[in-house]
Design an enzyme around this catalytic site. Sequence first.
Site, short mmCIF file in Angstrom:
data_model
loop_
_atom_site.label_atom_id
_atom_site.label_comp_id
_atom_site.label_asym_id
_atom_site.label_seq_id
_atom_site.Cartn_x
_atom_site.Cartn_y
_atom_site.Cartn_z
N THR A 62 2.29 -8.87 12.40
CA THR A 62 2.42 -7.64 11.64
C THR A 62 1.18 -7.36 10.84
OG1 THR A 62 3.73 -6.51 9.99
CG2 THR A 62 3.44 -8.86 9.70
N THR B 132 0.87 -1.19 0.00
CA THR B 132 0.00 0.00 0.00
C THR B 132 0.91 1.23 0.00
OG1 THR B 132 -0.25 -0.26 2.41
CG2 THR B 132 -2.03 -1.09 1.02
N SER C 223 -8.10 9.71 0.31
CA SER C 223 -8.31 10.36 -0.99
C SER C 223 -7.08 10.30 -1.87
CB SER C 223 -8.72 11.81 -0.78
OG SER C 223 -7.77 12.48 0.03
N LYS D 95 4.08 -7.10 4.04
CA LYS D 95 3.86 -5.70 3.71
C LYS D 95 3.48 -4.97 4.99
CE LYS D 95 0.62 -3.57 3.04
NZ LYS D 95 0.01 -2.50 3.90
N ASN E 262 -0.57 10.41 5.82
CA ASN E 262 -1.76 10.00 6.55
C ASN E 262 -2.84 11.07 6.62
OD1 ASN E 262 -1.41 7.17 7.77
ND2 ASN E 262 0.58 8.13 8.02
N GLU F 210 6.13 4.70 7.14
CA GLU F 210 5.67 5.79 6.28
C GLU F 210 6.48 7.06 6.49
OE1 GLU F 210 1.03 4.43 5.66
OE2 GLU F 210 1.54 5.75 7.33
#
EC number: 2.3.1.35
Length: 407
Positions: free
Chosen positions: A190, A153, A407, A179, A402, A276
């Site tokens: 995870t 992702t 969107s 992932k 985040n 991230e």
Amino acid sequence: MEKIDGGVTAAKGFLAAHTAAGIKYQGRDDMAMIYSKVPAVAAGTFTRNVVKAAPVKWDQQVVGESPFVQAVVMNAGIANACTGQEGMGYCKETADAAGSALGIPSQAVLVASTGVIGMQLPMDRLRAGIGAMVPKLEDTRQAAAAAAQAIMTTDTHKKEAAVTFTVDGKTVTVGGMSKGSGMIHPNMCTMLAFITTDLAISHELLQEALSSVVDDTYNMISVDGDTSTNDTCLVLANGMAGNTEITEKNADYQAFVEVLFEVNKTLAKMMAGDGEGATALFEVKVINASSKAEAVTLAKSVVTSSLTKAAIYGHDANWGRILCALGYAGVDFDPEKVDLYFESSNGRLKIIENGVATGYSEEEATKILTADAVTAICDMKQGDAEATAWGCDLTYDYVKINADYRS
């Protein structure tokens, strides 16, 4: 034990496939499949979040009740979480479609989803994706890599690992992919991890082996302190290595546990380092603690400290934040005995000794902290227990990613 270049197709009898089904993403692969040529026993660990995604509930039932498993179907983009009975029905529809296409029972199919919470799966696209993948199933290295890519992702790169070892004179392989980049603070395993092995082992011992390695691998990573609704780790063992089935906790079982630990630790560290927006893997080693439980608590407290993570991003040897995080962990220790070191490929430096600064060079400390992987070593001087946790730095990009994820 020998590390090799491989993923979920490294073990004998396992195939993988991928496709772009348009589940949510456009212009990229977003579905993957793992298939065993022969029936396999399966084990799993799952999120302890009270809010569990439909695939978690489906897989818990299959792992616990099904006599064998042969396939796993995965999609990225939509998590199928908080989707009610409709979402549970979609798990069955997915398993039915895969079972029909592969000629196996629906109860031999595991499913996994990752992505946005609350959206329903577009089943027409998912069924079409299954139909597209079955003819493409291959046991090649390329097929494994593409499957690992397809389940991402916000990950920036695929995550794979494979190891071989010998059991009963036979070469056994354990391979896997995972992932995870955000919503990573597991309390079981995870976000998504899939392990395959050609080892012959009983269902009961496979589950014990997986459960035994989770605490020191996936449970020791954190990106943002958020435990996902979809956390799932699955292991499939099809016995095609030809070893005598492991049915007791002998030396062969212990060797397998060590290899399983190595594969899952590798995947866990990859996820922590790919948090991230992250620019560095942040490792925290607590040594010489009074007990293993206290060492775990202390290491997790530091690796999850937002202030410490921000300092790592800024290459700032702000050791007070680390000592503070140790102090509020809920563990009793003498702060005037603690030593702290920073270590990376750029060197090693003692920052504090017996709770006070050593007069270290800020320039040298900054150099050490500019590496892609940074370790803080906390010597508690209280005993001989230790634990290691993995996380990442906290950057501006984490908020950017985040703030508009849906969107």
